[in-house]
Design a protein around this motif. Structure first.
Motif, PDB file in Angstrom:
ATOM      1  N   LEU A  23       0.819  -1.210   0.000  1.00 22.63           N
ATOM      2  CA  LEU A  23       0.000   0.000   0.000  1.00 22.63           C
ATOM      3  C   LEU A  23       0.857   1.266   0.000  1.00 22.63           C
ATOM      4  CD1 LEU A  23      -2.796  -1.010   2.545  1.00 22.63           C
ATOM      5  CD2 LEU A  23      -2.966  -0.862   0.055  1.00 22.63           C
ATOM      6  N   LEU A  24       1.982   1.230   0.680  1.00 23.10           N
ATOM      7  CA  LEU A  24       2.876   2.386   0.700  1.00 23.10           C
ATOM      8  C   LEU A  24       3.609   2.578  -0.624  1.00 23.10           C
ATOM      9  CD1 LEU A  24       4.466   2.038   4.255  1.00 23.10           C
ATOM     10  CD2 LEU A  24       3.026   3.921   3.460  1.00 23.10           C
ATOM     11  N   ALA A  25       4.034   1.472  -1.227  1.00 22.71           N
ATOM     12  CA  ALA A  25       4.915   1.563  -2.396  1.00 22.71           C
ATOM     13  C   ALA A  25       4.168   1.723  -3.711  1.00 22.71           C
ATOM     14  CB  ALA A  25       5.809   0.321  -2.456  1.00 22.71           C
ATOM     15  N   ALA A  26       2.977   1.134  -3.833  1.00 25.07           N
ATOM     16  CA  ALA A  26       2.288   1.123  -5.127  1.00 25.07           C
ATOM     17  C   ALA A  26       2.045   2.519  -5.706  1.00 25.07           C
ATOM     18  CB  ALA A  26       0.980   0.341  -5.009  1.00 25.07           C
ATOM     19  N   PRO A  27       1.574   3.501  -4.910  1.00 21.21           N
ATOM     20  CA  PRO A  27       1.345   4.828  -5.505  1.00 21.21           C
ATOM     21  C   PRO A  27       2.626   5.501  -5.981  1.00 21.21           C
ATOM     22  CG  PRO A  27       0.173   4.601  -3.411  1.00 21.21           C
ATOM     23  CD  PRO A  27       1.126   3.457  -3.500  1.00 21.21           C
ATOM     24  N   ARG A  28       3.756   5.176  -5.348  1.00 18.40           N
ATOM     25  CA  ARG A  28       5.006   5.869  -5.662  1.00 18.40           C
ATOM     26  C   ARG A  28       5.865   5.118  -6.675  1.00 18.40           C
ATOM     27  NH1 ARG A  28       4.661   6.457   0.126  1.00 18.40           N
ATOM     28  NH2 ARG A  28       4.516   8.647   0.742  1.00 18.40           N
ATOM     29  N   ARG A  29       5.809   3.778  -6.651  1.00 25.36           N
ATOM     30  CA  ARG A  29       6.732   3.002  -7.491  1.00 25.36           C
ATOM     31  C   ARG A  29       6.019   2.124  -8.525  1.00 25.36           C
ATOM     32  NH1 ARG A  29       9.393   6.179  -5.302  1.00 25.36           N
ATOM     33  NH2 ARG A  29      11.321   5.894  -4.096  1.00 25.36           N
ATOM     34  N   GLY A  30       4.708   2.058  -8.464  1.00 25.75           N
ATOM     35  CA  GLY A  30       3.986   1.200  -9.383  1.00 25.75           C
ATOM     36  C   GLY A  30       3.756  -0.180  -8.785  1.00 25.75           C
ATOM     37  N   ARG A  31       2.791  -0.909  -9.371  1.00 23.07           N
ATOM     38  CA  ARG A  31       2.377  -2.173  -8.778  1.00 23.07           C
ATOM     39  C   ARG A  31       3.455  -3.242  -8.841  1.00 23.07           C
ATOM     40  NH1 ARG A  31      -2.765  -0.831 -11.259  1.00 23.07           N
ATOM     41  NH2 ARG A  31      -2.284  -2.164 -13.029  1.00 23.07           N
ATOM     42  N   ALA A  32       4.208  -3.311  -9.931  1.00 21.04           N
ATOM     43  CA  ALA A  32       5.205  -4.379 -10.078  1.00 21.04           C
ATOM     44  C   ALA A  32       6.294  -4.267  -9.017  1.00 21.04           C
ATOM     45  CB  ALA A  32       5.817  -4.353 -11.479  1.00 21.04           C
ATOM     46  N   ILE A  33       6.863  -3.063  -8.885  1.00 21.33           N
ATOM     47  CA  ILE A  33       7.897  -2.850  -7.868  1.00 21.33           C
ATOM     48  C   ILE A  33       7.306  -3.035  -6.474  1.00 21.33           C
ATOM     49  CG2 ILE A  33       9.313  -1.074  -6.776  1.00 21.33           C
ATOM     50  CD1 ILE A  33      10.752  -1.895  -9.087  1.00 21.33           C
ATOM     51  N   ALA A  34       6.081  -2.570  -6.276  1.00 22.78           N
ATOM     52  CA  ALA A  34       5.449  -2.688  -4.960  1.00 22.78           C
ATOM     53  C   ALA A  34       5.287  -4.148  -4.555  1.00 22.78           C
ATOM     54  CB  ALA A  34       4.096  -1.985  -4.966  1.00 22.78           C
ATOM     55  N   LEU A  35       4.916  -5.009  -5.494  1.00 23.57           N
ATOM     56  CA  LEU A  35       4.797  -6.437  -5.187  1.00 23.57           C
ATOM     57  C   LEU A  35       6.135  -7.026  -4.757  1.00 23.57           C
ATOM     58  CD1 LEU A  35       2.441  -7.726  -8.038  1.00 23.57           C
ATOM     59  CD2 LEU A  35       1.937  -7.683  -5.594  1.00 23.57           C
ATOM     60  N   LEU A  36       7.201  -6.679  -5.478  1.00 25.13           N
ATOM     61  CA  LEU A  36       8.522  -7.203  -5.124  1.00 25.13           C
ATOM     62  C   LEU A  36       8.974  -6.660  -3.776  1.00 25.13           C
ATOM     63  CD1 LEU A  36      11.049  -8.814  -5.745  1.00 25.13           C
ATOM     64  CD2 LEU A  36      11.894  -6.886  -7.108  1.00 25.13           C
ATOM     65  N   PHE A  37       8.802  -5.369  -3.556  1.00 25.99           N
ATOM     66  CA  PHE A  37       9.161  -4.781  -2.260  1.00 25.99           C
ATOM     67  C   PHE A  37       8.407  -5.478  -1.123  1.00 25.99           C
ATOM     68  CE2 PHE A  37      10.748  -0.206  -3.352  1.00 25.99           C
ATOM     69  CZ  PHE A  37      11.795  -0.755  -4.058  1.00 25.99           C
ATOM     70  N   ALA A  38       7.095  -5.647  -1.308  1.00 24.43           N
ATOM     71  CA  ALA A  38       6.272  -6.237  -0.259  1.00 24.43           C
ATOM     72  C   ALA A  38       6.696  -7.669   0.040  1.00 24.43           C
ATOM     73  CB  ALA A  38       4.797  -6.195  -0.671  1.00 24.43           C
ATOM     74  N   ALA A  39       6.972  -8.444  -0.999  1.00 26.69           N
ATOM     75  CA  ALA A  39       7.385  -9.836  -0.798  1.00 26.69           C
ATOM     76  C   ALA A  39       8.734  -9.921  -0.106  1.00 26.69           C
ATOM     77  CB  ALA A  39       7.417 -10.569  -2.138  1.00 26.69           C
ATOM     78  N   LEU A  40       9.674  -9.064  -0.498  1.00 27.15           N
ATOM     79  CA  LEU A  40      10.998  -9.090   0.130  1.00 27.15           C
ATOM     80  C   LEU A  40      10.913  -8.745   1.616  1.00 27.15           C
ATOM     81  CD1 LEU A  40      13.231  -7.441  -2.632  1.00 27.15           C
ATOM     82  CD2 LEU A  40      13.475  -9.763  -1.717  1.00 27.15           C
ATOM     83  N   VAL A  41      10.107  -7.754   1.955  1.00 24.80           N
ATOM     84  CA  VAL A  41       9.983  -7.361   3.364  1.00 24.80           C
ATOM     85  C   VAL A  41       9.264  -8.441   4.160  1.00 24.80           C
ATOM     86  CG1 VAL A  41       8.918  -5.708   4.949  1.00 24.80           C
ATOM     87  CG2 VAL A  41      10.100  -4.891   2.903  1.00 24.80           C
ATOM     88  N   ALA A  42       8.148  -8.977   3.606  1.00 22.02           N
ATOM     89  CA  ALA A  42       7.334  -9.940   4.343  1.00 22.02           C
ATOM     90  C   ALA A  42       8.009 -11.288   4.514  1.00 22.02           C
ATOM     91  CB  ALA A  42       5.992 -10.132   3.640  1.00 22.02           C
ATOM     92  N   VAL A  43       8.890 -11.656   3.596  1.00 14.25           N
ATOM     93  CA  VAL A  43       9.556 -12.962   3.673  1.00 14.25           C
ATOM     94  C   VAL A  43      10.974 -12.815   4.224  1.00 14.25           C
ATOM     95  CG1 VAL A  43      10.300 -14.994   2.372  1.00 14.25           C
ATOM     96  CG2 VAL A  43       8.142 -13.868   1.795  1.00 14.25           C
ATOM     97  N   ASP A  44      11.832 -12.144   3.480  1.00 11.85           N
ATOM     98  CA  ASP A  44      13.239 -12.050   3.891  1.00 11.85           C
ATOM     99  C   ASP A  44      13.456 -11.026   5.005  1.00 11.85           C
ATOM    100  OD1 ASP A  44      14.051 -14.002   2.128  1.00 11.85           O
ATOM    101  OD2 ASP A  44      14.465 -12.603   0.507  1.00 11.85           O
TER     102      ASP A  44
END
Length: 649
Positions: A23-44
């Protein structure tokens, strides 16, 4: 019960982290980058937080409690509620626009999770040390006070930290072998970001990424307790973020550093690879910050500040080993001139022979290329979860064929309509960055002939092959046709892998009819129990103390064990991974002085059959209560028989 509750809370924490970052990243970086950011934070990122806390002696269960309270507090803030409200309003539009990509993602997850549920852990390394590491983490709650049946268990193993919640939230080991499924999704998201430079449609990008991850060596591994997909996903994610990101604000650098720190913490060979890519991240991030007219002090200081915390957290296992053994990379022995770190396995074993000579070796390019060619020409010649050479099968050929077909179609289209503008710049900058960083990783990666070790750079190179373009705007019909072909090829490759490779769905189907002698002995097998652990009660609500005679674990020449259960002890930890397994060696107790030793209070004792009488003589009082309940015969690989004793007093 505590672990079940903590695991359930942990999954809520991970889901909250994913949603919050997206939710934080999608408006600023777009959905594709936001998905990768979210997965990296939530998992790693989440796993790194747990690792750092456990290195300080804070149990992972307590960390989950603190994290969920922190997330609840953040979620109650007015700004968070407003973001959720706006996102819910856009959810329908997002689903309609991305239904194809969502369908592909759902299909990947459904197949992998079904395989995880239906198949028990069956890999050698999973039973040897990854699984026992997971059990020790669950029982101790931290990195300290382990009784390790073998010294391989002291390798850094972030992926097992990250699977604590999956392994516990059901109260039994239904999902213990699904540790790498989240990392497969990270890899899919990373490839999706890289492909944005060429393909504007999300479903086409996911189809292309799906073709890459359908390579047998990638597709089969997420259902076992190996860590190569996790490692490869972190490598690919960091390379992609360095090559494609145009910004270097503190949170861009922090999330990229999480990927780099994960490389360091997933396996010890990541020290060199992770250090190399993190150095590239620092240089590129500083350069981008300087281009935005930041002064040198702020440009450098911001990058260092953003990256230092993830890297420090990644040192958890290394710190434990330094304190416990005087060597952060124990059990690897390192000698450089007069400097030496104590260990068991010499470092030269990992950097000699067919693994390559030394830390840098150009011949690793040759062995990597030969392995790809082997797969293209011969397919998978070793059809199991560790296919060695040729494990990518025909995926490189499929990717190359699609890339060539797209370029040819663009040229033909341009010949028919000269008004279509030519793209003279193309994506050469991104391609060059992807290729150069992948090449740097390959030159330091031991054993590039073994495809499971090079998943990250191979996937990134496949993306680089797909990026060329001759037109500024490709006609939609070309990309749609290419995406459809990629999807069909991916489905075909997945179907072949599931039908022909060990641990595919065909293997799982066969497990249903296997007798006990052929059943895997690991926890969570829905099709029966292995014969060699049939004596162990299969009740997740009960935990037992087990004494296991070993030969010392690991020697300079490798594993020294001569019995099947001391070599592959994961099955002894039970369906809830709560059985306490204590390794003993008979030579250590020649004087017979035990006092408060587990040998005197254990529920089960597993001795080498040849040594049973010696143990009875060493503990004459306790042995009066010992009754032999089973005998596990030796095999060609592990020739020593085991006698199973139950203490009845």
């Amino acid at each position: 019960m505590l672990n079940t509750l903590a695991g359930s809370v942990g999954l809520v924490v991970q889901a909250g982290l994913f949603a919050g970052v997206y939710l934080l990243a999608a408006p600023r970086r777009g959905r594709a980058i936001a998905l990768l950011f979210a997965a990296l934070v939530a998992v790693d990122g989440y796993a790194l937080i747990l690792l750092g806390a456990m290195a300080l002696g804070i149990p992972w269960q307590a960390s989950n409690g603190v994290l969920v309270l922190a997330l609840v507090g953040l979620a109650c803030s007015p700004s968070a509620r407003e973001r959720v409200r706006r996102s819910r309003a856009r959810l329908g539009t997002l689903v309609r626009a991305s239904w194809g990509a969502i369908g592909i993602l759902a299909g990947v997850l459904a197949i992998q999770l079904l395989a995880v549920i239906l198949a028990p852990e069956m890999s050698i390394d999973g039973q040897l040390y990854h699984g026992p590491v997971l059990a020790q983490l669950l029982q101790s709650g931290t990195l300290w006070g382990w009784d390790a049946p073998n010294q391989y268990m002291y390798y850094t193993d972030l992926a097992m930290v990250g699977t604590l919640n999956l392994a516990t939230f059901t109260g039994t080991t239904w999902f213990d072998n699904g540790a790498q499924v989240p990392h497969l999704i990270i890899l899919l998201f990373a490839l999706n970001v890289a492909l944005q430079a060429r393909f504007p449609r999300a479903w086409v990008r996911f189809a292309m990424a799906g073709l890459i991850i359908s390579a047998p060596v990638i597709w089969i591994q997420p259902r076992i307790l190996y860590v190569d997909v996790a490692y490869g996903a972190a490598v690919a994610a960091l390379i992609v973020l360095i090559a494609t990101s145009r910004r270097a604000q503190w949170w861009d650098v922090t999330i990229a550093a999480i990927a780099g720190a994960s490389i360091l913490a997933i396996k010890p060979t990541g020290l060199l690879t992770g250090g190399l890519l993190l150095a590239a991240l620092v240089v590129v991030a500083i350069w981008r910050r300087r281009r935005s007219r930041l002064p040198w002090q702020r440009a450098v200081g911001g990058v260092v500040a953003a990256g230092v915390v993830p890297i420090m957290l990644a040192m958890g296992f290394y710190f434990r080993n330094l304190v416990s053994f005087g060597n952060p990379v124990y059990p690897v022995q390192v000698t450089v001139g007069s400097f030496s770190l104590p260990g068991i396995i010499d470092l030269s074993v990992f950097a000699s022979g067919d693994r390559g000579s030394g830390l840098l070796d150009l011949l690793r390019y040759q062995t990597f290329a030969e392995s790809l060619w082997d797969g293209v020409v011969n397919g998978v010649t070793k059809p199991d979860y560790d296919p060695r050479s040729g494990g990518f099968a025909y995926m490189p050929l499929f990717v190359l064929g699609i890339a060539v077909a797209i370029v040819v179609a663009q040229i033909v289209w341009r010949a028919r309509d000269s008004r279509v503008p030519i793209d003279r710049r193309g994506n050469w900058g991104v391609q060059a960055a992807l290729v150069l960083m992948s090449a740097a990783v390959l030159i330091v990666q031991p054993a590039t002939f073994d495809t499971r070790y090079v998943i990250g750079p191979a996937a990134v190179l496949a993306v680089a092959v797909l990026l060329p373009t001759t037109l500024r705007t490709t006609p939609p019909i070309i990309d749609i046709a290419a995406g459809a072909v990629a999807l069909v090829l991916a489905i075909g490759q997945v179907a072949w892998a599931e039908s022909n490779i060990l641990l595919g769905m065909s293997t799982i189907k066969d497990l249903r009819g296997f007798p006990a002698v052929w059943q895997p002995i690991t926890p969570g097998n829905p099709w029966g129990r292995g014969e060699s652990i049939s004596w162990l009660p299969d009740d997740p609500s009960r935990c037992f103390d087990i004494v296991l005679q070993t030969s010392g674990g690991v020697s300079a020449g490798g594993l020294a064990e001569r019995t099947s259960l001391s070599a592959l002890p994961y099955g002894l930890y039970g369906p809830a991974l709560c059985n306490v397994v204590t390794p003993v060696q008979i030579d250590s107790y020649a004087d017979g002085s035990f006092q408060a030793h587990p040998l005197l209070t254990a529920d089960f004792l597993l001795f080498n059959a040849d040594d049973e009488q010696k143990w009875r003589q060493l503990a004459p009082g306790a042995s009066d209560c010992w009754i032999v309940v089973d005998q596990v015969p030796g095999s060609e690989t592990y020739p020593q028989d085991i006698v199973v004793i139950r203490a009845v007093c």
